[in-house]
Design a protein around this motif. Structure first.
Motif, PDB file in Angstrom:
ATOM      1  N   ASP A   1       8.015  -7.199  -4.028  1.00 48.99           N
ATOM      2  CA  ASP A   1       6.937  -7.760  -4.538  1.00 48.99           C
ATOM      3  C   ASP A   1       6.012  -6.188  -4.608  1.00 48.99           C
ATOM      4  N   ALA A   2       4.642  -7.493  -5.546  1.00 52.01           N
ATOM      5  CA  ALA A   2       3.685  -6.308  -6.054  1.00 52.01           C
ATOM      6  C   ALA A   2       3.884  -4.647  -5.916  1.00 52.01           C
ATOM      7  N   ASP A   3       3.100  -3.952  -4.436  1.00 51.67           N
ATOM      8  CA  ASP A   3       3.474  -2.500  -4.835  1.00 51.67           C
ATOM      9  C   ASP A   3       4.422  -1.286  -4.200  1.00 51.67           C
ATOM     10  N   ILE A   4       5.485  -2.139  -4.206  1.00 52.77           N
ATOM     11  CA  ILE A   4       6.174  -1.285  -4.684  1.00 52.77           C
ATOM     12  C   ILE A   4       6.577  -1.233  -6.168  1.00 52.77           C
ATOM     13  N   PHE A   5       6.678  -2.198  -6.782  1.00 55.51           N
ATOM     14  CA  PHE A   5       6.793  -1.736  -8.830  1.00 55.51           C
ATOM     15  C   PHE A   5       5.802  -0.654  -9.303  1.00 55.51           C
ATOM     16  N   TYR A   6       5.105   0.093  -8.344  1.00 55.32           N
ATOM     17  CA  TYR A   6       4.829   1.258  -8.744  1.00 55.32           C
ATOM     18  C   TYR A   6       6.032   2.613  -7.823  1.00 55.32           C
ATOM     19  N   LYS A   7       6.517   2.485  -7.193  1.00 55.64           N
ATOM     20  CA  LYS A   7       7.494   3.165  -6.704  1.00 55.64           C
ATOM     21  C   LYS A   7       8.624   3.979  -7.522  1.00 55.64           C
ATOM     22  N   PRO A   8       8.772   4.787  -7.919  1.00 60.42           N
ATOM     23  CA  PRO A   8       9.882   5.235  -8.434  1.00 60.42           C
ATOM     24  C   PRO A   8      11.141   5.286  -8.014  1.00 60.42           C
ATOM     25  N   LEU A   9      11.135   5.099  -6.511  1.00 55.02           N
ATOM     26  CA  LEU A   9      12.500   4.628  -5.607  1.00 55.02           C
ATOM     27  C   LEU A   9      13.513   3.497  -6.020  1.00 55.02           C
ATOM     28  N   ILE A  10      11.912   2.404  -6.128  1.00 58.72           N
ATOM     29  CA  ILE A  10      13.048   0.999  -6.619  1.00 58.72           C
ATOM     30  C   ILE A  10      14.291   1.290  -7.114  1.00 58.72           C
ATOM     31  N   VAL A  11      13.891   1.737  -8.698  1.00 56.29           N
ATOM     32  CA  VAL A  11      14.951   1.723  -9.808  1.00 56.29           C
ATOM     33  C   VAL A  11      16.288   2.082  -9.666  1.00 56.29           C
ATOM     34  N   ASN A  12      16.527   2.941  -8.036  1.00 54.98           N
ATOM     35  CA  ASN A  12      18.424   2.852  -7.515  1.00 54.98           C
ATOM     36  C   ASN A  12      18.416   1.416  -6.552  1.00 54.98           C
ATOM     37  N   TYR A  13      17.671   1.068  -6.681  1.00 52.25           N
ATOM     38  CA  TYR A  13      18.439  -0.269  -5.849  1.00 52.25           C
ATOM     39  C   TYR A  13      18.292  -1.930  -6.644  1.00 52.25           C
ATOM     40  N   LEU A  14      18.107  -2.055  -7.573  1.00 51.52           N
ATOM     41  CA  LEU A  14      18.242  -2.875  -8.771  1.00 51.52           C
ATOM     42  C   LEU A  14      19.593  -3.345  -8.453  1.00 51.52           C
TER      43      LEU A  14
ATOM     44  N   GLY B   1       0.564  -1.295   0.037  1.00 48.89           N
ATOM     45  CA  GLY B   1       0.413  -0.280   0.325  1.00 48.89           C
ATOM     46  C   GLY B   1       1.498   1.202   0.158  1.00 48.89           C
ATOM     47  N   GLU B   2       0.174   2.134   0.738  1.00 50.31           N
ATOM     48  CA  GLU B   2       1.504   3.539   1.605  1.00 50.31           C
ATOM     49  C   GLU B   2       1.884   3.577   2.413  1.00 50.31           C
ATOM     50  N   ILE B   3       3.365   3.770   1.235  1.00 51.63           N
ATOM     51  CA  ILE B   3       4.817   4.265   2.355  1.00 51.63           C
ATOM     52  C   ILE B   3       5.592   5.206   2.041  1.00 51.63           C
ATOM     53  N   TYR B   4       5.575   5.954   2.715  1.00 46.49           N
ATOM     54  CA  TYR B   4       6.617   6.945   2.928  1.00 46.49           C
ATOM     55  C   TYR B   4       7.784   6.841   2.177  1.00 46.49           C
ATOM     56  N   ASP B   5       8.142   7.061   0.985  1.00 49.17           N
ATOM     57  CA  ASP B   5       9.577   7.014   0.847  1.00 49.17           C
ATOM     58  C   ASP B   5      10.867   7.230   1.218  1.00 49.17           C
ATOM     59  N   LYS B   6      10.738   7.827   2.147  1.00 52.40           N
ATOM     60  CA  LYS B   6      12.178   8.117   3.047  1.00 52.40           C
ATOM     61  C   LYS B   6      11.752   6.664   4.462  1.00 52.40           C
ATOM     62  N   ASN B   7      10.760   6.327   4.596  1.00 55.30           N
ATOM     63  CA  ASN B   7      10.463   5.051   5.359  1.00 55.30           C
ATOM     64  C   ASN B   7      11.161   3.665   4.433  1.00 55.30           C
ATOM     65  N   LEU B   8      10.801   3.669   2.584  1.00 58.06           N
ATOM     66  CA  LEU B   8      11.171   2.975   1.887  1.00 58.06           C
ATOM     67  C   LEU B   8      13.007   2.861   1.957  1.00 58.06           C
ATOM     68  N   GLU B   9      13.367   4.364   1.773  1.00 53.12           N
ATOM     69  CA  GLU B   9      14.732   4.183   1.275  1.00 53.12           C
ATOM     70  C   GLU B   9      15.239   4.017   2.658  1.00 53.12           C
ATOM     71  N   GLU B  10      14.634   3.942   3.542  1.00 56.04           N
ATOM     72  CA  GLU B  10      15.819   3.060   4.700  1.00 56.04           C
ATOM     73  C   GLU B  10      15.958   1.894   4.349  1.00 56.04           C
ATOM     74  N   ILE B  11      14.640   1.129   4.329  1.00 52.77           N
ATOM     75  CA  ILE B  11      14.635  -0.211   4.309  1.00 52.77           C
ATOM     76  C   ILE B  11      15.560  -0.648   2.856  1.00 52.77           C
ATOM     77  N   LEU B  12      14.850  -0.217   1.849  1.00 51.08           N
ATOM     78  CA  LEU B  12      16.170  -0.350   0.593  1.00 51.08           C
ATOM     79  C   LEU B  12      17.627  -0.149   0.597  1.00 51.08           C
ATOM     80  N   GLU B  13      18.003   0.934   1.796  1.00 44.59           N
ATOM     81  CA  GLU B  13      19.887   1.058   1.749  1.00 44.59           C
ATOM     82  C   GLU B  13      20.443   0.283   2.626  1.00 44.59           C
ATOM     83  N   LEU B  14      19.583  -1.428   3.052  1.00 44.98           N
ATOM     84  CA  LEU B  14      19.631  -2.241   4.301  1.00 44.98           C
ATOM     85  C   LEU B  14      20.633  -3.135   3.038  1.00 44.98           C
TER      86      LEU B  14
END
Length: 461
Positions: free
Chosen positions: A313-326, A293-306
Motif C-alpha cells: 500500500d501507499a508509499d511502496i508504489f514509488y519504490k522501483p524494487l516493487i516490480v520484482n515481487y508482483l 516513508g523512506e526505507i533502505y532498499d536493502k531492508n525493503l528487499e529483505e522483507i519482500l523476499e519473505l
C-alpha cells in the motif's frame, strides 16, 4: 455478483436474431419497467415531463408517455424531430392519443431523460448543454433512461450531464455507469429485463458488479481453536507509525488471531497489539507501505523476499524494487496517483491522473495482462478489484471514506484475511465490501468519520 458489459448493442442484436424478439418488444419492456416504477412510487395525476431525443432512446420515452397517459399528467418535450424508424412510429402513436407536446421546459413533479442512450460519442452542442443545465436546475424527481444524457460510452462527461435520482439500464449493466465520474449522476441503478431471462440475454463476461452476498466474513465456525488458528499478521511500521496502528486495529477487529507491528523502537500503542523489531517466526501474512516513508532498499528487499502473502500500500508504489515481487501472493491497493506511479515503474504507461480516471478499466486490464497473478485493488468512488482477466466492481463506497486513515483500515482488513488463510482475490473482495458497507452504516455527519468509527462499524457487520 452480476455481469457487466462495455456495450449491449451486440446483446440486443443477438436476441433479435437468435430468439426472434423484435426491436419493438425490447422497447416495450424497457418503457414498461419505468412505467411500473412510476406507478408504484408516485400518486396518480402527478405531472411528468418526458424529454425525448431523435433516436431509440427518445422512442423509449414516447412509448413510456403512451403507457403513463391518463394515469398521470404527461407532457412530451421533443429535443429533435424523430429520425429512427422506432422513434417515428412511437411519435405517431403518441400523437394519435392526443398526448400533449410542449415547447418549453418546466419543473414537473417527475422528469424523464430520454435524450441520448449509451452510444453517445460526440460533443454536445450549446442548445443541448443549456437544455440539460435547465433540467438539472429543476427540483423534480429525475429519472434517466439507460444512462444520464451527457455521459459518453466510456462513462465520461463530455461537457455536462443530466443528474438523475435513478437510472434504468436496459438488458445489462454497462461499464459506463461505473466510472468514478458517473457516480454523481446515475443515482440508484435498476436493471431492466428486455423480454428474456438475463441468463439468456447476457453472454459470458469478464467484468462483474459485486453484491453484498459476495462478502465472506471470517466467522469462527470451529470451536476447537486457539489464537494461532487465525493467523499472525505482521505490519511493517514506517516513518508515520499512526498508519500502522490504524491497520493493526482493523486487522485485529477483523479476525486475525495475532497482530504484530514490526518497528525499530517501542511505541505507545494499544495493549492487544504486539511489537517486535523482527518478523515473527509464526507470521502468516505481511502488510507494508502504510506510512512507510523512506526505507533502505536493502531492508525493503529483505522483507519482500519473505515467502508470505503480502499487502502493498501507499508509499511502496514509488519504490522501483516493487516490480520484482508482483506474484500471486501479493495484493496491491493503490489510489490513482500511486497507480500511475506503478504503471510507470512497470513500463505499462506514463500517464496523468486525468488520463487514468478517464480510462480506469483500460489501464487495470493492461496491468493485469502483464501481471496476471497479482491482485489489484484500485481505489476510487467505485473500487475496481482485478486479477488475471477478471474485474470486479465494488460500487458501495461513499464520500465518508474520503478521510485520512480509511485506506489504512482497508489494508488491515485485507491483510487480516490473508493471515487467516484467504486466497488473495477472495480476501480483497470480502475486505473491500466490508470496508464500504461499514461506511454506509455510519449515520452521523458524512464529514466526521474517523478510522476508529469505521472499525467499530466493521465489527457490527
Amino acid at each position: 455478483m452480476k455481469k457487466v458489459f462495455d456495450e449491449v448493442a451486440s446483446l440486443e442484436k443477438r436476441v433479435v436474431e437468435d430468439f426472434f424478439l423484435s426491436e419493438e418488444i425490447l422497447m416495450e419492456h424497457a418503457s414498461n419497467a419505468i412505467f411500473n416504477y412510476i406507478l408504484k412510487k408516485f400518486r396518480k395525476n402527478k405531472t411528468i415531463l418526458i424529454v425525448c431525443g431523435c433516436g431509440n432512446n427518445g422512442a423509449d420515452g414516447l412509448a413510456l408517455a403512451r403507457l403513463l397517459h391518463k394515469n398521470f399528467n404527461v407532457k412530451i418535450y421533443i429535443v429533435k424531430e424523430p429520425k429512427s424508424a422506432m422513434a417515428k412510429l412511437q411519435y405517431k402513436r403518441a400523437k394519435s392519443l392526443n398526448i400533449e407536446f410542449v415547447h418549453n421546459l418546466f419543473e414537473a413533479d417527475i422528469i424523464v431523460d430520454c435524450i441520448f442512450g449509451t452510444g453517445l460519442n460526440k460533443k454536445l452542442d450549446e442548445n443541448i448543454i443549456n437544455l440539460i443545465a435547465s433540467l438539472n436546475s429543476f427540483n423534480s424527481f429525475k429519472i434517466a433512461c439507460d444512462i444520464p444524457s451527457g455521459i459518453d460510452i466510456y462513462g465520461q462527461i463530455i461537457s455536462i450531464a443530466y443528474k438523475s435520482d435513478i437510472t434504468f439500464t436496459m438488458g445489462a449493466y454497462k461499464t459506463s455507469l461505473f466510472s468514478d465520474t458517473a457516480k454523481d449522476y446515475v443515482g440508484d441503478i435498476k436493471l431492466v429485463n428486455l423480454g428474456v431471462h438475463k441468463d439468456i440475454f447476457q453472454i459470458d463476461a469478464d467484468i462483474f458488479l459485486l453484491e453484498k452476498k459476495d462478502m465472506v466474513l471470517p466467522f469462527r465456525n470451529n470451536k476447537n481453536s486457539h489464537k494461532g488458528t487465525f493467523g499472525h499478521l505482521n505490519i511493517i511500521a514506517g516513518e508515520k507509525i499512526g498508519a500502522s496502528i490504524i491497520s493493526s486495529k482493523a486487522a485485529f477487529s477483523f479476525g486475525a488471531g495475532l497482530v504484530t507491528i514490526v518497528c525499530s523502537k517501542e511505541q505507545n500503542i494499544t495493549e492487544y497489539i504486539m511489537q517486535s523489531r523482527n518478523i515473527a517466526q509464526n507470521c502468516t501474512a505481511i502488510a507494508i507501505g502504510m506510512g512507510l516513508g523512506e526505507i533502505y532498499d536493502k531492508n525493503l528487499e529483505e522483507i519482500l523476499e519473505l515467502n508470505f502473502p503480502k499487502v502493498f500500500d501507499a508509499d511502496i508504489f514509488y519504490k522501483p524494487l516493487i516490480v520484482n515481487y508482483l506474484d500471486e501472493n501479493i495484493v496491491l491497493t493503490p489510489h490513482p496517483k500511486e497507480f500511475i506511479s506503478l504503471l510507470k515503474l512497470t513500463n505499462i504507461a506514463d500517464i496523468s491522473i486525468e488520463e487514468l480516471q478517464n480510462n480506469r478499466f483500460l489501464y487495470v486490464k493492461k496491468f493485469c495482462k502483464k501481471y496476471p497473478k497479482t491482485t489489484l485493488l484500485l481505489k476510487g468512488a467505485n473500487v475496481l478489484i482485478a486479477k488475471d482477466n477478471k474485474i470486479y466492481i465494488n460500487s458501495y463506497g461513499t464520500q465518508v471514506l474520503s478521510k485520512g486513515g480509511s485506506g489504512d483500515v482497508l489494508s488491515g482488513l485485507i491483510a487480516s484475511l490473508l493471515a487467516q488463510g484467504y486466497e488473495s482475490l477472495n480476501a480483497t473482495i470480502s475486505a473491500s465490501l466490508a470496508h464500504t458497507l461499514a461506511s454506509k452504516k455510519y449515520k452521523k455527519n458524512n464529514y466526521s468519520l474517523n478510522p476508529n468509527d469505521l472499525i467499530k462499524k466493521v465489527k457490527k457487520l
